[in-house]
Design a protein around this motif. Structure first.
Motif, PDB file in Angstrom:
ATOM      1  N   PRO A 122      34.521  86.705  25.612  1.00 47.30           N
ATOM      2  CA  PRO A 122      33.771  87.857  25.110  1.00 47.30           C
ATOM      3  C   PRO A 122      33.902  88.111  23.609  1.00 47.30           C
ATOM      4  N   LYS A 133      27.479  86.399  33.473  1.00 49.98           N
ATOM      5  CA  LYS A 133      28.706  87.157  33.219  1.00 49.98           C
ATOM      6  C   LYS A 133      29.501  87.378  34.504  1.00 49.98           C
ATOM      7  N   GLU A 134      30.834  87.195  34.408  1.00 51.27           N
ATOM      8  CA  GLU A 134      31.758  87.542  35.493  1.00 51.27           C
ATOM      9  C   GLU A 134      31.309  86.986  36.845  1.00 51.27           C
ATOM     10  N   PRO A 156      30.191  92.794  24.366  1.00 52.55           N
ATOM     11  CA  PRO A 156      30.528  91.811  25.406  1.00 52.55           C
ATOM     12  C   PRO A 156      31.863  92.106  26.081  1.00 52.55           C
ATOM     13  N   GLU A 195      34.080  87.319  31.197  1.00 54.39           N
ATOM     14  CA  GLU A 195      33.926  85.899  30.887  1.00 54.39           C
ATOM     15  C   GLU A 195      32.462  85.494  31.030  1.00 54.39           C
ATOM     16  N   TYR A 196      32.008  84.616  30.132  1.00 54.80           N
ATOM     17  CA  TYR A 196      30.591  84.255  30.093  1.00 54.80           C
ATOM     18  C   TYR A 196      30.365  82.750  30.249  1.00 54.80           C
TER      19      TYR A 196
END
Length: 302
Positions: free
Chosen positions: A180, A204-205, A232, A235-236
């Motif tokens: 992020p 995301k996530e 942000p 985790e991406y």
């Protein structure tokens, strides 16, 4: 079980051997319900679990009531500790490798241990499960038939620039991991390298409570995260559209438009190509009729 090498070919198969087996066990990337029955069984049966972060993995083992001893195997001890693990495997111990989340060996030190197992004649068996890159790709809405996986972009500026330049020419869908605190900077670099209009899905996530997918263009996503309220978090995984064939054709046309038809033809002829083949290639490069190029070549007495 053993690994046999004949005529330079290393065959990893299940045959009788005194050495143990290395299991690559995938663990959930978020939702604990994604843990497989086989993974639970293997982790309970092996002699030792090599974990990327024992403090994180103990929570997983406790949840599934797995009592197998653990040892740490991470980025900073991946070579020295691998030698110790290899020695234990040669003693006949079965060892499972797990990462903090997902499949070991992908963007983590498990890769080194697997390579050493092949060199040492030790069997490696994957125990499949969650992979963030694949989950993101299939749910991204981008093309999935052909893709490239880059994991995290290099932190070294020179190496990072080289990778980004490679990505600017990539025609396959691209999958990138990002943290992020670096997301906005990476999106800026991607916009500069690939263009703000390039399609992207920001995942995301994955499998977690706040899982989300944002499909748009790099420019629009960058604008979204520029707002303070959209900072942000989590985790991406970035799934990015590859360079289109039309864009490649346009670039080639622009390149050839900078020189005359005569110079274009002579470039191919001087490289050893026949006049007929040169005319055919120039017509293809410029996306025009071969007849037009032939007429111009005749007029120029080439």
């Amino acid at each position: 079980m053993s690994v046999n090498s004949v005529n330079g070919i290393i065959e990893n198969n299940k045959t009788e051997s005194s050495s143990g087996v290395l299991y690559l066990v995938a663990t959930p990337i978020g939702n604990l319900e994604d843990m497989t029955y086989r993974a639970i069984r293997i982790l309970g049966e092996v002699d030792l679990i090599a974990a990327e972060d024992t403090r994180n993995s103990i929570k997983l083992l406790n949840h599934f009531e797995i009592k197998t001893p653990m040892t740490s195997y991470h980025e900073f001890n991946r070579f020295d500790k691998a030698k110790q693990l290899i020695a234990e495997l040669h003693e006949g111990k079965n060892i499972a490798v797990i990462t903090d989340a997902g499949t070991p060996g992908i963007s983590d030190p498990g890769e080194v241990l697997v390579q050493m197992c092949y060199e040492e004649g030790i069997t490696v068996i994957p125990v499949p499960g969650a992979v963030a890159a694949v989950n993101a790709l299939v749910a991204s809405g981008q093309k999935t038939r052909r893709f490239s996986f880059e994991a995290f972009l290099p932190s070294d500026k020179k190496e990072r620039k080289a990778v980004l330049e490679e990505l600017s020419r990539e025609t396959r869908t691209m999958v990138i991991y990002e943290a992020p605190h670096r997301l906005k900077e990476t999106l800026k670099e991607l916009a500069a390298c690939l263009g703000e209009e390039r399609g992207i899905t920001v995942c995301k996530e994955l499998t977690k409570k706040h899982e989300s997918f944002m499909k748009s263009t790099i420019g629009s996503v960058l604008e979204y995260f520029a707002a303070d309220e959209n900072s942000p978090r989590g985790e991406y995984v970035l799934v990015i559209e590859g360079k289109s064939e039309e864009a490649i054709k346009e670039e080639k046309r622009a390149e050839w438009e900078g020189i005359s038809v005569k110079d274009h033809l002579l470039r191919y002829i001087n490289s050893g190509m026949s006049k007929k083949d040169a005319i055919k290639q120039v017509a293809k490069d410029r996306d025009v009729s071969k007849r037009d190029i032939y007429a111009e070549a005749t007029e120029l007495d080439i």
